[in-house]
Design a protein around this motif. Structure first.
Motif, PDB file in Angstrom:
ATOM      1  N   UNK A 160       0.847  -1.200   0.000  1.00 14.77           N
ATOM      2  CA  UNK A 160       0.000   0.000   0.000  1.00 14.77           C
ATOM      3  C   UNK A 160       0.879   1.244   0.000  1.00 14.77           C
ATOM      4  N   UNK A 161       0.547   2.184  -0.888  1.00 14.94           N
ATOM      5  CA  UNK A 161       1.344   3.398  -1.025  1.00 14.94           C
ATOM      6  C   UNK A 161       0.682   4.579  -0.331  1.00 14.94           C
ATOM      7  N   UNK A 162       1.514   5.479   0.176  1.00 14.64           N
ATOM      8  CA  UNK A 162       1.066   6.705   0.826  1.00 14.64           C
ATOM      9  C   UNK A 162       1.687   7.867   0.069  1.00 14.64           C
ATOM     10  N   UNK A 163       0.875   8.845  -0.312  1.00 12.44           N
ATOM     11  CA  UNK A 163       1.354   9.991  -1.089  1.00 12.44           C
ATOM     12  C   UNK A 163       1.637  11.171  -0.174  1.00 12.44           C
ATOM     13  N   UNK A 164       2.723  11.883  -0.461  1.00 10.86           N
ATOM     14  CA  UNK A 164       3.053  13.062   0.327  1.00 10.86           C
ATOM     15  C   UNK A 164       4.229  13.813  -0.264  1.00 10.86           C
ATOM     16  N   UNK A 165       4.606  14.886   0.425  1.00  6.90           N
ATOM     17  CA  UNK A 165       5.708  15.746  -0.003  1.00  6.90           C
ATOM     18  C   UNK A 165       6.913  15.484   0.892  1.00  6.90           C
ATOM     19  N   UNK A 166       8.081  15.316   0.275  1.00 13.75           N
ATOM     20  CA  UNK A 166       9.312  15.007   1.006  1.00 13.75           C
ATOM     21  C   UNK A 166       9.749  16.204   1.844  1.00 13.75           C
ATOM     22  N   UNK A 167      10.018  15.942   3.130  1.00  8.55           N
ATOM     23  CA  UNK A 167      10.575  16.962   4.015  1.00  8.55           C
ATOM     24  C   UNK A 167      12.070  16.713   4.212  1.00  8.55           C
ATOM     25  N   UNK A 168      12.434  15.450   4.549  1.00  6.75           N
ATOM     26  CA  UNK A 168      13.834  15.098   4.820  1.00  6.75           C
ATOM     27  C   UNK A 168      14.180  13.790   4.124  1.00  6.75           C
ATOM     28  N   UNK A 169      15.425  13.678   3.665  1.00  5.65           N
ATOM     29  CA  UNK A 169      15.950  12.424   3.124  1.00  5.65           C
ATOM     30  C   UNK A 169      16.742  11.757   4.240  1.00  5.65           C
ATOM     31  N   UNK A 170      16.395  10.520   4.577  1.00  8.26           N
ATOM     32  CA  UNK A 170      17.017   9.839   5.708  1.00  8.26           C
ATOM     33  C   UNK A 170      18.114   8.870   5.289  1.00  8.26           C
ATOM     34  N   UNK A 171      18.120   8.397   4.049  1.00  7.72           N
ATOM     35  CA  UNK A 171      19.159   7.491   3.560  1.00  7.72           C
ATOM     36  C   UNK A 171      20.375   8.325   3.159  1.00  7.72           C
ATOM     37  N   UNK A 172      21.562   7.891   3.568  1.00  4.12           N
ATOM     38  CA  UNK A 172      22.778   8.660   3.330  1.00  4.12           C
ATOM     39  C   UNK A 172      23.503   8.292   2.034  1.00  4.12           C
ATOM     40  N   UNK A 173      23.293   7.102   1.502  1.00  3.40           N
ATOM     41  CA  UNK A 173      24.032   6.659   0.315  1.00  3.40           C
ATOM     42  C   UNK A 173      23.518   7.339  -0.956  1.00  3.40           C
ATOM     43  N   UNK A 174      24.241   7.150  -2.062  1.00  5.38           N
ATOM     44  CA  UNK A 174      23.839   7.784  -3.323  1.00  5.38           C
ATOM     45  C   UNK A 174      22.810   6.954  -4.088  1.00  5.38           C
ATOM     46  N   UNK A 175      22.719   5.660  -3.789  1.00  5.80           N
ATOM     47  CA  UNK A 175      21.689   4.800  -4.381  1.00  5.80           C
ATOM     48  C   UNK A 175      21.168   3.840  -3.315  1.00  5.80           C
ATOM     49  N   UNK A 176      19.972   3.316  -3.546  1.00  3.09           N
ATOM     50  CA  UNK A 176      19.417   2.287  -2.655  1.00  3.09           C
ATOM     51  C   UNK A 176      18.446   1.441  -3.468  1.00  3.09           C
ATOM     52  N   UNK A 177      18.625   0.111  -3.474  1.00  2.99           N
ATOM     53  CA  UNK A 177      17.808  -0.757  -4.326  1.00  2.99           C
ATOM     54  C   UNK A 177      16.323  -0.803  -3.962  1.00  2.99           C
ATOM     55  N   UNK A 178      15.978  -0.493  -2.722  1.00  9.84           N
ATOM     56  CA  UNK A 178      14.575  -0.547  -2.296  1.00  9.84           C
ATOM     57  C   UNK A 178      13.935   0.831  -2.208  1.00  9.84           C
ATOM     58  N   UNK A 179      14.657   1.863  -2.638  1.00 13.05           N
ATOM     59  CA  UNK A 179      14.144   3.224  -2.573  1.00 13.05           C
ATOM     60  C   UNK A 179      14.667   3.951  -1.353  1.00 13.05           C
ATOM     61  N   UNK A 180      14.812   5.255  -1.473  1.00 16.16           N
ATOM     62  CA  UNK A 180      15.330   6.057  -0.374  1.00 16.16           C
ATOM     63  C   UNK A 180      14.314   6.182   0.742  1.00 16.16           C
ATOM     64  N   UNK A 181      14.816   6.147   1.981  1.00 13.33           N
ATOM     65  CA  UNK A 181      13.943   6.367   3.124  1.00 13.33           C
ATOM     66  C   UNK A 181      13.829   7.870   3.326  1.00 13.33           C
ATOM     67  N   UNK A 182      12.579   8.345   3.414  1.00 11.93           N
ATOM     68  CA  UNK A 182      12.322   9.773   3.560  1.00 11.93           C
ATOM     69  C   UNK A 182      11.285  10.022   4.648  1.00 11.93           C
ATOM     70  N   UNK A 183      11.274  11.260   5.141  1.00  6.55           N
ATOM     71  CA  UNK A 183      10.227  11.720   6.056  1.00  6.55           C
ATOM     72  C   UNK A 183       9.379  12.707   5.272  1.00  6.55           C
ATOM     73  N   UNK A 184       8.065  12.501   5.295  1.00 10.44           N
ATOM     74  CA  UNK A 184       7.156  13.407   4.617  1.00 10.44           C
ATOM     75  C   UNK A 184       6.835  14.604   5.513  1.00 10.44           C
ATOM     76  N   UNK A 185       6.208  15.619   4.936  1.00 12.15           N
ATOM     77  CA  UNK A 185       5.865  16.817   5.704  1.00 12.15           C
ATOM     78  C   UNK A 185       4.881  16.516   6.836  1.00 12.15           C
TER      79      UNK A 185
END
Length: 65
Positions: free
Chosen positions: A27-52
Protein backbone atom coordinates in the motif's frame (compact mmCIF):
# COMPACT_ATOMS: atom_id res chain seq x y z
CA UNK A 1 11.00 7.55 -11.54
CA UNK A 2 11.32 5.00 -8.79
CA UNK A 3 13.36 6.73 -6.06
CA UNK A 4 16.52 4.62 -6.16
CA UNK A 5 18.89 7.52 -6.88
CA UNK A 6 19.67 10.42 -4.54
CA UNK A 7 19.74 12.94 -7.40
CA UNK A 8 16.03 12.25 -8.05
CA UNK A 9 14.85 12.61 -4.43
CA UNK A 10 14.81 16.22 -3.23
CA UNK A 11 12.84 17.95 -0.47
CA UNK A 12 9.59 19.48 -1.69
CA UNK A 13 8.72 16.91 -4.39
CA UNK A 14 5.57 14.78 -4.45
CA UNK A 15 6.19 11.05 -3.95
CA UNK A 16 4.50 7.76 -3.13
CA UNK A 17 6.14 5.87 -0.26
CA UNK A 18 5.56 2.49 1.29
CA UNK A 19 5.41 2.59 5.09
CA UNK A 20 7.14 -0.15 7.11
CA UNK A 21 3.73 -1.46 8.24
CA UNK A 22 2.55 -1.64 4.61
CA UNK A 23 5.55 -3.42 3.09
CA UNK A 24 3.76 -6.78 2.86
CA UNK A 25 0.69 -5.34 1.15
CA UNK A 26 2.53 -2.72 -0.91
CA UNK A 27 0.00 0.00 0.00
CA UNK A 28 1.34 3.40 -1.03
CA UNK A 29 1.07 6.71 0.83
CA UNK A 30 1.35 9.99 -1.09
CA UNK A 31 3.05 13.06 0.33
CA UNK A 32 5.71 15.75 0.00
CA UNK A 33 9.31 15.01 1.01
CA UNK A 34 10.58 16.96 4.02
CA UNK A 35 13.83 15.10 4.82
CA UNK A 36 15.95 12.42 3.12
CA UNK A 37 17.02 9.84 5.71
CA UNK A 38 19.16 7.49 3.56
CA UNK A 39 22.78 8.66 3.33
CA UNK A 40 24.03 6.66 0.31
CA UNK A 41 23.84 7.78 -3.32
CA UNK A 42 21.69 4.80 -4.38
CA UNK A 43 19.42 2.29 -2.66
CA UNK A 44 17.81 -0.76 -4.33
CA UNK A 45 14.58 -0.55 -2.30
CA UNK A 46 14.14 3.22 -2.57
CA UNK A 47 15.33 6.06 -0.37
CA UNK A 48 13.94 6.37 3.12
CA UNK A 49 12.32 9.77 3.56
CA UNK A 50 10.23 11.72 6.06
CA UNK A 51 7.16 13.41 4.62
CA UNK A 52 5.86 16.82 5.70
CA UNK A 53 3.17 15.05 7.79
CA UNK A 54 5.85 13.07 9.68
CA UNK A 55 5.34 9.67 8.03
CA UNK A 56 8.51 7.74 7.19
CA UNK A 57 8.89 5.22 4.38
CA UNK A 58 10.74 4.24 1.22
CA UNK A 59 10.14 6.12 -2.03
CA UNK A 60 8.41 3.98 -4.68
CA UNK A 61 7.39 6.64 -7.18
CA UNK A 62 8.36 10.24 -7.85
CA UNK A 63 5.92 12.64 -9.49
CA UNK A 64 7.29 15.34 -11.78
CA UNK A 65 5.14 18.30 -12.80
Amino acid sequence: MNGQFRKDVIPGILVDIVLKADQKTGKLTRGVVKDILTKSSTHPHGFKVRLTDGKIGRVQKIYTE
